[in-house]
Structure formats: C-alpha cells, structure tokens
Design a protein around this motif. Structure first.
Motif, short mmCIF file in Angstrom:
data_model
loop_
_atom_site.label_atom_id
_atom_site.label_comp_id
_atom_site.label_asym_id
_atom_site.label_seq_id
_atom_site.Cartn_x
_atom_site.Cartn_y
_atom_site.Cartn_z
N TYR A 26 0.81 -1.22 0.00
CA TYR A 26 0.00 0.00 0.00
C TYR A 26 0.84 1.27 0.00
CZ TYR A 26 -4.21 -2.72 0.52
OH TYR A 26 -5.23 -3.59 0.29
N SER A 27 1.98 1.24 0.68
CA SER A 27 2.83 2.44 0.70
C SER A 27 3.35 2.76 -0.70
CB SER A 27 4.01 2.24 1.66
OG SER A 27 4.78 1.13 1.26
N ARG A 29 1.86 1.79 -3.47
CA ARG A 29 0.69 2.17 -4.27
C ARG A 29 0.37 3.64 -4.06
NH1 ARG A 29 -3.79 -2.47 -3.40
NH2 ARG A 29 -4.89 -1.20 -4.93
N ALA A 30 0.49 4.11 -2.84
CA ALA A 30 0.28 5.53 -2.56
C ALA A 30 1.33 6.37 -3.28
CB ALA A 30 0.33 5.78 -1.06
N ILE A 33 0.28 7.03 -6.75
CA ILE A 33 -0.71 8.09 -6.84
C ILE A 33 -0.02 9.45 -6.75
CG2 ILE A 33 -2.79 9.07 -5.78
CD1 ILE A 33 -3.13 6.31 -7.25
N GLY A 84 -1.15 2.06 -8.94
CA GLY A 84 -1.71 2.46 -7.65
C GLY A 84 -3.07 1.86 -7.37
#
Length: 176
Positions: A26-27, A29-30, A33, A84
C-alpha cells in the motif's frame, strides 16, 4: 553450463522473484498516486509554456506534435494510476509496454520535427527557480531525446519478455 542456459536461468530466476513480489504494498501504491500528481504538475508546466507563449514551443509545434506530446505525458499518468489502483506489477507491465512504444514514437517524431527552443525552457518558473532548468540547451535536449529513442524500445522488449515469464510463474503459483 552454457551461456544460453545461464541467461535463461537468470531470466527464469528473475521472473520467479518478480512473481513472488507481484502484489504492490500500500505504501508503494500511494507513491504511484503521488506520481500521478507529479506528472500532472509537469503537464501543467508545459501548458503554462503554451498559454503564456514563452517561446519554448516554436511554430513547428503544430496540432500533431501537441497531441503526441500531451498524450504521451498523460499516458504516464495512466500507468502510475494502474499500478496504484490495481496493485499488481505484472498487470501494470502491459501498460508500461504500451507506454514505451508510444513514447518511442513520440520521441522519434519530436526529435525529427524538434518544435522546441530550450533557451526559454525555464521561463515558466519563478525567477528564483530558473537556475534549475537554464542549463538545458537544444543540444542537450537532442542528446537526451536520442538516448530515449534508443533506450525506450529496449525497455519495451525487456518488459514484454519479463511480463511473459512472470505471467508463467504466476500461473504456477495460482491455486487450481
């Protein structure tokens, strides 16, 4: 072990390692973004050049050049967004391959037409930041474009081969 077997084994080993880390944390993926936002800022920088008529885009920057230029930049946003949103590296490789092919075509076209004047490249920045980009000349830009024209197709082929090998590994890891 022959040279062919060594290369094959390296590629297979690399694909196995990539398949094991196909899910993007998730980090990261952020971060992709954030990459979308960064690309949007770059697009806005070039739009500012165009709207303010700084002189960076010359009269050779016609409709075809404008479409190719901005579509290639915007496609960079798509690849970051796919990474992302979907969180799968191998799935995103398909978009990377398309982006590499598109970017190669655009770079080659813009290299031939060269509708830029890099003497004005820093003019869209505030005065205290212009030093960051003033060193880039037309000759430096042409060299960088030429390097991109050479490297980008190589990356497209490498990414396509890696996609196939990782997909094969992922199919072995998937439950029946």
């Amino acid at each position: 072990m022959s040279d062919t077997e060594t290369r094959k084994n390296w590629l297979v080993r690399h694909a196995e390692a990539e398949a094991k880390k196909d899910v993007i944390p998730y980090s990261e993926r952020a971060g992709n973004i954030v990459g979308v936002v960064a690309i949007l800022l770059i697009v806005l920088y070039f739009v500012a050049h165009q709207v303010w008529s700084t002189g960076f885009f010359t009269s050779r920057f016609g409709t075809v050049e404008m479409l190719l230029f901005y579509i290639s930049l915007m496609f960079g946003m798509v690849t970051s967004a796919v990474r992302g949103l979907f969180g799968r590296k191998n799935f995103a490789r398909l978009f990377d391959i398309l982006g590499f092919v598109l970017f190669t075509v655009v770079l080659a076209w813009l290299f031939v037409v060269f509708p830029f004047d890099f003497a004005y490249f820093a003019d869209a920045l505030p005065n205290f930041l212009r030093f960051l980009l003033q060193w880039i000349s037309n000759d430096i830009a042409r060299v960088l474009m030429l390097l991109g024209i050479i490297a980008t197709p190589v990356m497209a082929v490498y990414t396509a081969v890696l996609y196939v090998f990782v997909r094969r590994e992922l199919s072995k890891l998937a439950p029946p």
